[in-house]
Scaffold this motif. Structure first.
Motif, PDB file in Angstrom:
ATOM      1  N   ASP B 213       1.005  -1.191  -0.070  1.00 53.21           N
ATOM      2  CA  ASP B 213       0.128  -0.045   0.005  1.00 53.21           C
ATOM      3  C   ASP B 213       0.903   1.249  -0.049  1.00 53.21           C
ATOM      4  O   ASP B 213       0.422   2.331  -0.629  1.00 53.21           O
ATOM      5  CB  ASP B 213      -0.831   0.039   1.274  1.00 53.21           C
ATOM      6  N   TYR B 214       1.887   1.359   0.552  1.00 49.89           N
ATOM      7  CA  TYR B 214       2.990   2.624   0.775  1.00 49.89           C
ATOM      8  C   TYR B 214       3.461   2.894  -0.611  1.00 49.89           C
ATOM      9  O   TYR B 214       3.740   4.018  -0.740  1.00 49.89           O
ATOM     10  CB  TYR B 214       4.004   2.346   2.045  1.00 49.89           C
ATOM     11  N   ARG B 216       1.498   2.450  -3.374  1.00 49.10           N
ATOM     12  CA  ARG B 216       0.442   3.317  -3.923  1.00 49.10           C
ATOM     13  C   ARG B 216       0.246   4.808  -3.357  1.00 49.10           C
ATOM     14  O   ARG B 216       0.294   5.760  -3.981  1.00 49.10           O
ATOM     15  CB  ARG B 216      -0.729   2.485  -3.558  1.00 49.10           C
ATOM     16  N   THR B 217       0.728   4.648  -1.945  1.00 51.63           N
ATOM     17  CA  THR B 217       0.681   6.104  -1.352  1.00 51.63           C
ATOM     18  C   THR B 217       1.798   7.139  -2.042  1.00 51.63           C
ATOM     19  O   THR B 217       1.350   8.280  -2.427  1.00 51.63           O
ATOM     20  CB  THR B 217       0.891   5.802   0.160  1.00 51.63           C
ATOM     21  N   THR B 219       2.798   6.626  -4.829  1.00 48.17           N
ATOM     22  CA  THR B 219       2.483   7.265  -6.478  1.00 48.17           C
ATOM     23  C   THR B 219       1.508   8.363  -6.297  1.00 48.17           C
ATOM     24  O   THR B 219       1.592   9.450  -6.896  1.00 48.17           O
ATOM     25  CB  THR B 219       1.917   6.052  -6.912  1.00 48.17           C
ATOM     26  N   ALA B 220       0.521   8.272  -5.298  1.00 52.72           N
ATOM     27  CA  ALA B 220      -0.529   9.050  -4.993  1.00 52.72           C
ATOM     28  C   ALA B 220      -0.032  10.573  -4.520  1.00 52.72           C
ATOM     29  O   ALA B 220      -0.605  11.452  -4.780  1.00 52.72           O
ATOM     30  CB  ALA B 220      -1.566   8.787  -3.942  1.00 52.72           C
ATOM     31  N   LYS B 221       1.206  10.658  -4.227  1.00 49.61           N
ATOM     32  CA  LYS B 221       1.884  11.913  -3.673  1.00 49.61           C
ATOM     33  C   LYS B 221       2.251  12.820  -4.690  1.00 49.61           C
ATOM     34  O   LYS B 221       2.487  14.068  -4.745  1.00 49.61           O
ATOM     35  CB  LYS B 221       3.041  11.610  -2.943  1.00 49.61           C
ATOM     36  N   GLY B 222       2.375  12.123  -6.188  1.00 55.10           N
ATOM     37  CA  GLY B 222       2.972  12.872  -7.286  1.00 55.10           C
ATOM     38  C   GLY B 222       4.304  12.917  -7.275  1.00 55.10           C
ATOM     39  O   GLY B 222       4.880  13.906  -8.215  1.00 55.10           O
ATOM     40  N   ILE B 223       4.988  12.254  -6.904  1.00 55.57           N
ATOM     41  CA  ILE B 223       6.590  12.029  -6.944  1.00 55.57           C
ATOM     42  C   ILE B 223       6.904  11.331  -8.107  1.00 55.57           C
ATOM     43  O   ILE B 223       5.970  10.390  -8.866  1.00 55.57           O
ATOM     44  CB  ILE B 223       7.227  11.580  -5.747  1.00 55.57           C
ATOM     45  N   THR B 224       8.092  11.436  -8.574  1.00 58.01           N
ATOM     46  CA  THR B 224       8.332  10.634  -9.827  1.00 58.01           C
ATOM     47  C   THR B 224       8.535   9.233  -9.673  1.00 58.01           C
ATOM     48  O   THR B 224       8.779   8.485  -8.430  1.00 58.01           O
ATOM     49  CB  THR B 224       9.750  10.965 -10.566  1.00 58.01           C
ATOM     50  N   ARG B 225       8.203   8.575 -10.864  1.00 61.29           N
ATOM     51  CA  ARG B 225       8.312   6.977 -10.823  1.00 61.29           C
ATOM     52  C   ARG B 225       9.705   6.563 -10.150  1.00 61.29           C
ATOM     53  O   ARG B 225       9.686   5.764  -9.503  1.00 61.29           O
ATOM     54  CB  ARG B 225       8.048   6.471 -12.155  1.00 61.29           C
ATOM     55  N   SER B 227      11.341   7.952  -7.936  1.00 60.93           N
ATOM     56  CA  SER B 227      11.578   8.061  -6.654  1.00 60.93           C
ATOM     57  C   SER B 227      10.791   7.162  -5.943  1.00 60.93           C
ATOM     58  O   SER B 227      11.047   6.668  -4.568  1.00 60.93           O
ATOM     59  CB  SER B 227      11.051   9.487  -6.301  1.00 60.93           C
ATOM     60  N   ARG B 231      13.137   5.321  -3.496  1.00 61.99           N
ATOM     61  CA  ARG B 231      13.205   5.703  -2.400  1.00 61.99           C
ATOM     62  C   ARG B 231      12.229   5.111  -1.467  1.00 61.99           C
ATOM     63  O   ARG B 231      12.308   4.595  -0.105  1.00 61.99           O
ATOM     64  CB  ARG B 231      12.579   7.363  -2.480  1.00 61.99           C
ATOM     65  N   HIS B 232      10.958   4.534  -2.160  1.00 63.85           N
ATOM     66  CA  HIS B 232      10.122   3.618  -1.207  1.00 63.85           C
ATOM     67  C   HIS B 232      10.117   2.268  -1.309  1.00 63.85           C
ATOM     68  O   HIS B 232      10.183   1.490  -0.611  1.00 63.85           O
ATOM     69  CB  HIS B 232       8.701   4.336  -1.614  1.00 63.85           C
ATOM     70  N   ARG B 235      14.085   1.077  -1.089  1.00 63.39           N
ATOM     71  CA  ARG B 235      14.577   1.287   0.356  1.00 63.39           C
ATOM     72  C   ARG B 235      14.034   0.367   1.317  1.00 63.39           C
ATOM     73  O   ARG B 235      14.546  -0.257   2.302  1.00 63.39           O
ATOM     74  CB  ARG B 235      14.078   2.676   0.566  1.00 63.39           C
TER      75      ARG B 235
END
Lengths: 334, 316
Positions: B213-214, B216-217, B219-225, B227, B231-232, B235
């Motif tokens: 889920d995180y 998806r979260t 992605t929903a933030k609008g950061i680059t693919r 990142s 980063r998510h 990491r």
């Protein structure tokens, strides 16, 4: 930008979903999770999207921000427009500006929705810095203000903590704070209280109502709980088997539901002060999304079903002055 | 974090003690008489007995162990009779060559394994995924000594791109480039198996994490693919990979024995093979102990890195 249509701004709606169809393909079987959904949300409006598990409400919401995992899911038709920009066809760069910027999300389970290995503060500032030109320190200050705004005590200290160190309610507050970081015009909340304790649920709903009054943002609230809709929403959209079966102002749905499914859902809700009674249940299960029947998908479970219900395609039509219903016998009672 | 570090570091003590016991027992258990091996098969029994006394091999094993351990703790690993020089000097010199080889191989392993794993997971079911998955399977199916020989035949003898064997001192007159030139084939031969293991683990770990889920979260933030993936997803995925990298160091040090032999690399692996042949007990014990302790320390480092990456481990 050539594939982005620019139309004159529509003053009556913020988001307009038209004919949305989202399918999942699993082992060569096509599941029509969302089958031609229309949905309009006005500025400042609060819309409840209601239905049982598997009715397509979450898939509808996730389709709006193109968050459907592909494969297996895919948007196969329709449009989702915000200010004339169709998100279904928008390039990645435009989508990124909308995601977390103009439209933000709060998900069902705050524990799994937050990154377990990053401190809460980093996750908040990341959201801001994706959309605003803020230096580290300014973002940090704003993160603290946001935690204050969602009533998390000791905000400064909480920023350093990891999701597993917070309680469930606190985590959901962090998710909400994150969603608010860029002052979105629309907040999509996908069953944000389902994973929480009952007392905490009420707190989160109060918080959402308070924030909405303060910021004036629109809300798309997804739930299977009509009680929550009554408290929080102006208008309700009821989904069944991937289709909208009724939409109406909240008070009218409670007074006089037009679709038999909506009526039965409302009956399932316990009401304060009505004395003891056995709660209603709707017998049967929704149809399999890979084998949808002809006619009305609810016919099998309906208490006012007649022969014509099982034939052809039944359209969503106007009912009264401000309602829509997908039923050939709207308002019928057994 | 501090209490976790202290607890984890303290675990090293009993493990190291156990290692010394095994290293010592190992030489007692293998067949062959060191005194006879030194003196040759024509030595008289009296001469053998005298030498055994000089080497203290006539004492009971536990006395030998305690004496040896006491000396080792003070940095005295004894004297190699086959080389006639202090064991410590020899193993340190040889070990630095092995570290250069295994360290380079580790670098290749980690870079290749992580990149291949990430790309394969992100491009699941596409050609990149299939190519890397097949490549990883081939990589970890080929024994490194065989690969070493193939490399020599193809790249050294056939194409003439690299030298067939040997090494040059890194800071000698020949310069670091020559060292690198000698290093390419053995380090790559050594790394490919471990890289295959890391790639497969990284891929499955990434696939698991990308469903969370995180992600998806994020992605929903609008950061680059990018990142979202690095980063998510990465990491989180790397938390599971780090301890296995620690374990792979063991395979690299062990595999170095074969690869050093094939490439004539003057490392500790080749030294051990020779020392076992000549029954140079102190040299074998010193060498194995050094390799084993290195392995223990690298795994300690891997666990500490993992704890630094995942708060649930260090706070749990």
């Amino acid at each position: 930008m050539s594939d982005v249509r620019i139309e004159p701004p529509d003053t009556t709606s913020l988001l307009e979903v038209r004919g949305l169809r989202t399918e999942f393909v699993v082992e060569d079987e096509v599941y029509r999770a969302v089958d031609g959904v229309d949905l309009t949300i006005g500025p400042g409006e609060s819309v409840g999207l209601v239905g049982e598990s598997g009715s397509g409400k979450t898939v509808t919401a996730m389709s709006i921000l193109q968050l459907i995992p592909d494969p297996p899911g895919r948007i196969v038709g329709g449009s989702i427009e915000i200010d004339g920009v169709d998100l279904v066809r928008a390039p990645e760069r435009v989508l990124r500006q909308v995601r977390g910027g103009r439209i933000a999300c709060v998900f069902q389970d705050p524990l799994t929705s937050l990154n377990p290995v990053l401190p809460v503060g980093d996750q908040l500032t990341e959201m801001m810095r994706a959309h605003q030109d803020l230096d580290r320190r300014a973002a940090r200050r704003r993160a603290r203000e946001l935690l204050d705004a969602v009533h998390i005590p000791h905000a400064e200290r909480r920023l350093e903590e990891y999701p597993h160190e917070l309680s469930g309610g606190m985590r959901q507050r962090v998710m909400i704070a994150m969603a608010l970081a860029n002052d979105p015009e629309l907040l999509i909340a996908d069953e944000p209280t389902t994973a929480l304790d009952v007392t905490v649920q009420a707190e989160i709903l109060d918080l959402l109502r308070e924030l909405r009054e303060r910021t004036g943002m629109s809300l798309l609230f997804i739930t299977h709980d009509f009680g929550v809709v009554a408290e929080l929403c102006d208008r309700v959209v009821v989904m069944y088997a991937g289709r909208v079966v009724e939409q109406a102002p909240v008070d009218k749905v409670f007074a006089d539901a037009a679709h038999p499914y909506t009526r039965r859902l409302v009956d399932c809700m316990p009401r304060l002060g009505e004395g003891r009674r056995d709660l209603e249940v709707i017998p049967g299960l929704p149809p399999a999304l890979n084998r949808l029947p002809d006619g009305c998908a609810f016919a099998e479970r309906c208490d006012v079903v007649e022969e014509a219900c099982r034939r052809g395609t039944i359209a969503l039509e106007g009912y009264g002055e401000d309602r829509m219903v997908r039923c050939i016998r709207p308002g019928a009672r057994p | 974090m501090r209490s976790y570090v202290v607890r984890r570091v303290l675990q090293v003590i009993p493990v190291t003690f156990g290692v010394t016991l095994l290293v010592f027992a190992m030489m007692l258990l293998i067949p062959g008489d060191p005194a006879r091996a030194i003196l040759g098969s024509y030595a008289t029994p009296e001469n053998v007995a005298t030498l055994e006394r000089q080497l203290a091999l006539d004492r009971p094993p536990h006395i030998q162990y305690v004496t040896w351990l006491g000396n080792v703790v003070t940095g005295d690993f004894g004297r190699s009779y086959s080389l006639n020089r202090p064991v410590l000097d020899e193993i340190l010199e040889r070990f630095s060559a092995t570290l250069l080889l295994a360290g380079t191989a580790l670098l290749i392993t980690v870079l290749l394994g992580l990149i291949a794993g990430i790309v394969a997971a992100v491009k699941q079911h596409r050609w990149q995924d299939r190519a890397f998955t097949v490549g990883a399977l081939v990589g970890l199916s080929i024994p490194s000594f065989w690969l070493a020989m193939i490399f020599i035949v193809v790249f050294a003898l056939g194409l003439g791109w690299f030298p067939t064997s040997g090494m040059r001192p890194a800071f000698g007159p020949s310069g670091p480039l020559t060292v690198l030139h000698h290093l390419v084939l053995p380090a790559t031969a050594l790394a490919l198996v471990a890289a295959g293991v890391i790639a497969r683990l990284t891929r499955s770990s990434m696939l698991e994490v990308l469903r969370q889920d995180y992600v998806r979260t994020a992605t929903a933030k609008g950061i680059t693919r990018r990142s979202v993936i690095m980063r998510h997803a990465f990491r989180n995925a790397v938390v599971n990979v780090v301890p296995v990298i620690g374990v792979q160091v063991g395979f690299l040090l062990g595999g170095a024995v074969y690869v050093e032999t094939v490439f004539g690399w003057p490392g500790i692996g080749r030294m051990l093979v020779t020392a076992i042949g000549t029954r140079d007990i102190l040299l074998v014990q010193g060498g194995v102990l050094l390799v084993a302790v290195t392995y223990v320390l690298i795994n300690l480092a891997a666990d500490l890195v993992q704890a630094a990456l995942d708060p649930r481990i260090r706070l749990g």
